[in-house]
Design a protein around this motif. Structure first.
Motif, mmCIF file in Angstrom:
data_model
loop_
_atom_site.group_PDB
_atom_site.id
_atom_site.type_symbol
_atom_site.label_atom_id
_atom_site.label_comp_id
_atom_site.label_asym_id
_atom_site.label_seq_id
_atom_site.Cartn_x
_atom_site.Cartn_y
_atom_site.Cartn_z
ATOM 1 N N PHE A 13 0.845 -1.194 0.000
ATOM 2 C CA PHE A 13 0.000 0.000 0.000
ATOM 3 C C PHE A 13 0.884 1.249 0.000
ATOM 4 O O PHE A 13 0.952 1.993 0.987
ATOM 5 N N ASP A 33 0.740 7.641 6.700
ATOM 6 C CA ASP A 33 -0.521 7.129 7.229
ATOM 7 C C ASP A 33 -0.273 6.563 8.625
ATOM 8 O O ASP A 33 0.429 5.560 8.782
ATOM 9 N N THR A 43 1.969 3.143 6.796
ATOM 10 C CA THR A 43 2.578 3.086 5.468
ATOM 11 C C THR A 43 2.897 4.500 4.989
ATOM 12 O O THR A 43 2.388 5.481 5.542
ATOM 13 N N ILE A 45 2.836 6.624 1.300
ATOM 14 C CA ILE A 45 2.243 6.503 -0.025
ATOM 15 C C ILE A 45 2.744 7.633 -0.912
ATOM 16 O O ILE A 45 2.653 8.809 -0.545
ATOM 17 N N TRP A 96 -7.286 -3.795 9.937
ATOM 18 C CA TRP A 96 -6.932 -2.588 9.193
ATOM 19 C C TRP A 96 -7.887 -1.435 9.556
ATOM 20 O O TRP A 96 -7.463 -0.288 9.737
ATOM 21 N N GLU A 100 -6.317 1.945 11.201
ATOM 22 C CA GLU A 100 -6.205 3.155 10.394
ATOM 23 C C GLU A 100 -7.226 4.219 10.761
ATOM 24 O O GLU A 100 -6.916 5.415 10.724
ATOM 25 N N VAL A 190 -5.876 3.538 2.911
ATOM 26 C CA VAL A 190 -5.877 2.081 2.730
ATOM 27 C C VAL A 190 -7.286 1.535 2.843
ATOM 28 O O VAL A 190 -7.821 0.936 1.902
ATOM 29 N N THR A 191 -7.925 1.727 3.988
ATOM 30 C CA THR A 191 -9.267 1.160 4.175
ATOM 31 C C THR A 191 -10.306 1.861 3.306
ATOM 32 O O THR A 191 -11.341 1.273 2.979
ATOM 33 N N LEU A 194 -7.288 1.596 -1.155
ATOM 34 C CA LEU A 194 -6.320 0.610 -1.628
ATOM 35 C C LEU A 194 -6.673 -0.809 -1.185
ATOM 36 O O LEU A 194 -6.472 -1.766 -1.940
ATOM 37 N N LEU A 195 -7.203 -0.959 0.016
ATOM 38 C CA LEU A 195 -7.627 -2.277 0.484
ATOM 39 C C LEU A 195 -8.784 -2.797 -0.371
ATOM 40 O O LEU A 195 -8.831 -3.981 -0.729
#
Length: 486
Positions: A13, A33, A43, A45, A96, A100, A190-191, A194-195
């Motif tokens: 991610f 993040d 992460t 990005i 996650w 997050e 992410v949530t 990207l997830l």
């Protein structure tokens, strides 16, 4: 269609998902993040620039043509596959969401279930794009109306319920034959995006049908909305940003349809014949679930004077038992707010309530981003505390003289998303509900509900359009008239 079966934890991610490729953004800066509870770095990005946005829209436009031609069973299979992936990765996905967004385990589990239910509902939608034939007053002439996907849909999602509120637009858009470019909130890249891309990729969604761009609003926000390719912009977030999106989209060279789910100031009205236990439960969960960071949260508790004191005593006793702290613990109800700006906003509202002299019945000291529950009694309906969308664990309790004044208080707001009324008489509750200026009203329950097949949407400054079920099918498709002269 290939579906991956090897279960390894998702990773990578670190950038964008464009045309089926995981790639770095071109903005020459990184988004860090963090976990809002302990500040652990999740992460980094590489953020998107306008060139990445153009590539995402162009990939979506190209991929949508063949995706729209896929058989209903082929599109439905993606969502059946996704349900299997969710089941296999349940713990990973819930973890996650907790890490997050600062969600408690209870809220993260509810959010996971909402996403899963949404996938199941989406699997039925390719079969529900019904057209029809109409009679025409001309011999030998027939009018046929075909329902078709609109093309490319742009989705902007918020940080508070990121996976669900992204997928609530993404899943039906894809199921109906559209392609999507998704921009999640920077607090939950992410949530919120990207997830979800990982899940759909593993489910076998063709490249380009879903694209996710992670970028700053200052870099790509205006371009995301003004771009000529998307036909619809689906946005969930604040009223202020929704109004800006409407202005920007109106200046685009191509007219766009807007689906806006915006802010709320949801009233919970407790009438004089209410069951106090029912009322306390509805107020407790409706106000403090996810720290009040839900658009449908009970923002004002309006109580008939006949029950006011008894309700307030019982409610404050229940609020005092709420556990705050580690969101990963099973019994935690209040975890951290999502970011420091939110903490500042909520503490400012608390101070405003203190300065106005309202009766602070329950309170506590803020620790980091964790604000314990606060209950203010004697709040006036015209105060800043009552008129603001609080988005934090603060409960204003307002006394109404009678049912008539309670209804006037409930409707005296620029918002009209959700609402609720507690009463011992169902017919009385129905009459009261019909008088509420809101898109949704719940009798003898809390204000927070979102079922994948049931209409969702608001009135006034709470938005435009409707989500879920056949309402979202109408939003995300268009009608094409074809006549035949025999």
């Amino acid at each position: 269609m290939n579906v991956h079966t090897t279960l390894t934890a998702y990773d990578g991610f670190t950038g964008q998902y464009i045309n089926g490729q995981w790639c770095s953004g071109s903005a020459m800066r990184e988004l860090e993040d963090f976990n809002p509870y302990n500040d652990n770095l999740l992460t980094r990005i590489a953020m998107a620039g306008v060139d990445d946005l153009d590539r995402a829209y162009e990939a979506a436009q190209q991929a949508q043509k063949s995706w729209a031609m896929a058989l209903p069973k082929e599109r439905a299979a993606i969502f059946h596959n996704a349900v299997g992936i969710l089941d296999r990765r349940r713990d990973e996905i819930i973890d996650w969401i907790i890490r997050e967004s600062g969600s408690t385990r209870m809220k993260a589990t509810i959010e996971f279930n909402g996403v899963r239910d949404g996938m199941i509902e989406a699997a039925s939608m390719p079969y529900l794009m019904h057209g029809f034939i109409m009679p025409v007053d001309r011999p030998g002439k027939e009018a046929r109306v075909y329902r078709k996907p609109v093309g490319v849909i742009a989705v902007i999602s918020p940080w508070n319920v990121p996976l669900h509120l992204s997928n609530r637009s993404v899943a039906p858009a894809l199921a109906l034959g559209n392609a999507v470019v998704l921009k999640p909130a920077s607090d939950t890249p992410v949530t919120g995006g990207l997830l979800l891309a990982k899940i759909y990729e593993e489910a076998g969604l063709p490249p380009g049908v879903l694209n996710v761009v992670i970028g700053a609003g200052s870099d790509i926000g205006d371009a995301f909305c003004a771009h000529p390719i998307p036909r619809i912009i689906s946005f969930t977030g604040s009223t202020e940003v929704g109004q800006r999106i409407a202005r920007i989209s109106g200046g685009s060279p191509r007219l766009k349809k807007l689906g806006l789910e915006l802010g709320g100031n949801s009233p919970l009205v407790i009438l004089d014949d209410a069951d106090i236990d029912v009322a306390v439960k509805a107020a407790l969960v409706g106000r403090f679930d996810h720290c009040g960071q839900i658009c449908m949260s009970t923002n004002r508790i309006i109580v008939d004077g006949a029950l006011y004191d008894n309700f307030l005593d019982a409610f404050c006793a229940a609020v005092s038992e709420i556990k705050c702290g580690d969101p990963n613990a099973d019994d935690t109800m209040i975890g951290p707010l999502c970011n420091d700006a939110q903490v500042q906003s909520v503490t400012g509202l608390i101070e405003s309530g203190r300065q106005q002299g309202f009766d602070l019945r329950v309170s506590g000291e803020t620790e980091g981003r964790i604000i314990p529950p606060h209950v203010f009694a004697g709040v006036t309906n015209d105060s800043r505390l009552a008129r603001s969308e609080i988005f934090g664990p603060v409960a204003p309790v307002i006394r109404a003289a009678d049912e008539r004044e309670a209804l006037a208080f409930a409707n005296d707001t620029e918002y009209g998303l959700s609402s609720a009324v507690i009463t011992g008489d169902e017919q009385r509750g129905m009459r009261f509900a019909q008088g509420l200026e809101a898109g949704m009203t719940h009798i003898n329950d809390m204000t927070i509900h979102d079922f994948p097949h049931v209409m969702f949407g608001g009135e006034k400054n709470s938005g435009l359009g409707r989500f879920n079920g056949h309402w979202i099918i109408e939003e995300f498709t268009t009608d094409h008239l074809v006549t035949v002269q025999r």
